[in-house]
Motif scaffolding. Sequence first.
Motif, short mmCIF file in Angstrom:
data_model
loop_
_atom_site.label_atom_id
_atom_site.label_comp_id
_atom_site.label_asym_id
_atom_site.label_seq_id
_atom_site.Cartn_x
_atom_site.Cartn_y
_atom_site.Cartn_z
N GLU A 48 0.84 -1.20 0.00
CA GLU A 48 0.00 0.00 0.00
C GLU A 48 0.88 1.25 0.00
N MET A 49 0.65 2.12 -0.97
CA MET A 49 1.41 3.35 -1.11
C MET A 49 0.48 4.53 -0.88
N VAL A 50 0.86 5.41 0.02
CA VAL A 50 0.01 6.54 0.40
C VAL A 50 0.77 7.84 0.21
N LEU A 51 0.19 8.77 -0.53
CA LEU A 51 0.77 10.10 -0.71
C LEU A 51 0.14 11.04 0.30
N VAL A 52 0.97 11.64 1.16
CA VAL A 52 0.49 12.51 2.23
C VAL A 52 1.00 13.93 2.00
N GLY A 53 0.11 14.91 2.08
CA GLY A 53 0.48 16.30 1.90
C GLY A 53 1.10 16.89 3.14
N ASP A 60 -3.47 10.63 -2.12
CA ASP A 60 -3.73 9.53 -3.06
C ASP A 60 -3.29 8.22 -2.41
N VAL A 61 -3.96 7.14 -2.80
CA VAL A 61 -3.63 5.80 -2.30
C VAL A 61 -3.63 4.84 -3.48
N THR A 62 -2.60 4.00 -3.56
CA THR A 62 -2.57 2.98 -4.60
C THR A 62 -1.85 1.76 -4.05
N TYR A 63 -1.74 0.71 -4.88
CA TYR A 63 -1.09 -0.53 -4.46
C TYR A 63 -0.11 -0.96 -5.54
N SER A 64 1.06 -1.41 -5.12
CA SER A 64 2.08 -1.81 -6.10
C SER A 64 1.60 -3.01 -6.90
N ASP A 65 1.93 -3.02 -8.20
CA ASP A 65 1.47 -4.08 -9.08
C ASP A 65 2.39 -5.29 -9.01
N ASP A 66 2.20 -6.24 -9.94
CA ASP A 66 2.98 -7.48 -9.92
C ASP A 66 4.47 -7.25 -10.10
N ASN A 67 4.86 -6.10 -10.66
CA ASN A 67 6.28 -5.77 -10.84
C ASN A 67 6.77 -4.77 -9.80
N GLY A 68 5.95 -4.52 -8.78
CA GLY A 68 6.33 -3.56 -7.74
C GLY A 68 6.09 -2.12 -8.12
N GLY A 69 5.55 -1.87 -9.31
CA GLY A 69 5.35 -0.50 -9.76
C GLY A 69 4.15 0.18 -9.11
N PHE A 70 4.25 1.50 -8.97
CA PHE A 70 3.14 2.28 -8.42
C PHE A 70 3.19 3.69 -8.99
N GLU A 71 2.07 4.39 -8.89
CA GLU A 71 1.98 5.78 -9.34
C GLU A 71 1.03 6.54 -8.44
N LEU A 72 1.49 7.67 -7.92
CA LEU A 72 0.69 8.53 -7.05
C LEU A 72 0.61 9.92 -7.66
N THR A 73 -0.56 10.53 -7.60
CA THR A 73 -0.72 11.86 -8.20
C THR A 73 -1.40 12.82 -7.24
N SER A 74 -1.12 14.09 -7.45
CA SER A 74 -1.76 15.17 -6.69
C SER A 74 -2.21 16.26 -7.66
N ASP A 75 -3.38 16.81 -7.40
CA ASP A 75 -3.88 17.90 -8.24
C ASP A 75 -3.18 19.22 -7.95
N GLU A 76 -2.55 19.30 -6.78
CA GLU A 76 -1.89 20.54 -6.37
C GLU A 76 -0.40 20.30 -6.13
N GLY A 78 3.29 20.91 -4.17
CA GLY A 78 3.58 21.05 -2.74
C GLY A 78 4.64 20.08 -2.29
N ASP A 79 4.75 19.93 -0.97
CA ASP A 79 5.70 18.99 -0.36
C ASP A 79 4.93 17.75 0.09
N PHE A 80 5.50 16.57 -0.19
CA PHE A 80 4.78 15.33 0.08
C PHE A 80 5.68 14.30 0.75
N ILE A 81 5.03 13.42 1.50
CA ILE A 81 5.67 12.24 2.07
C ILE A 81 4.97 11.02 1.47
N VAL A 82 5.74 9.97 1.17
CA VAL A 82 5.17 8.72 0.67
C VAL A 82 5.29 7.66 1.76
N LEU A 83 4.14 7.15 2.20
CA LEU A 83 4.11 6.07 3.18
C LEU A 83 3.94 4.75 2.44
#
Length: 257
Positions: A48-53, A60-76, A78-83
């Motif tokens: 589980e990958m979580v983008l925190v402002g 945004d929240v997503t889950y890594s796929d079979d190859n470990g890939g993930f993508e998180l997006t923000s409409d604005e 800023g500074d972010f942390i990835v959990l």
Amino acid sequence: MTSKALRFLTVSSILAAFSLSLASSADAQTIRGILMESGSDRRIQLGEMVLVGEGGDTIDVTYSDDNGGFELTSDEPGDFIVLADALGYGAMAAGIFELGPGAEMTIQYRMDPFALPIEDLVVEFNRPITQHSLVRNGFVARFNRGLGHFITPHMIEESPAFRTEDLFRNIVGVSVQSPGFGSDQVRLRTIGGALCDPLIYIDGVRSMSGTTGMTLGNLVPFNQISGIEIYRRPSEIPLEYGMGGTTFCGIIIVWTK
């Protein structure tokens, strides 16, 4: 107003809306990456990958796929942390990542096995990390055992299937047959080569589909499926599901969203 002027206004409105949509898409801030184990090339699935402002809000929240890939997006911007949280790795945090308007970033996120929890960070952001349902129900743990056949969320997303039964096509030991009416039937092939009807579990509960004549497509629509487990041999069956019935034919477990 003339019909010509009306048509001009309608076309102009559509073009304006389309332009705004493109501008909004272009201005999105994106973090892409691969979730991996520290010190190895092992890619971590269903993390589980979580983008925190910067204000502590979940963006945004997503889950890594079979190859470990993930993508998180923000409409604005800023500074972010990835959990990140994954089975056997605990929870971790990375950042701060500074993203300007339209910025894109690619990262390699590495997790240490059995990492220490981040209680302080959870308290600060006032958001306990909740595990993916396929982690909680044991799907990921059984997947990592390497027994049986699994259809993961990423496989479902990438599949050309339109119906539940289509997900079972081209799998060794699985047959999708048309009885001549209604939906197709999913059957398993025994060691001896004969076809038989497996036990069906939906969200861990045994279904009585064999007595009602309902097919998998009737029981679980395609758009509600999160993951599937298929076990054809007694040695593959997880202990919690055992072997019901007098004749063994394997089991199919379907997990919903």
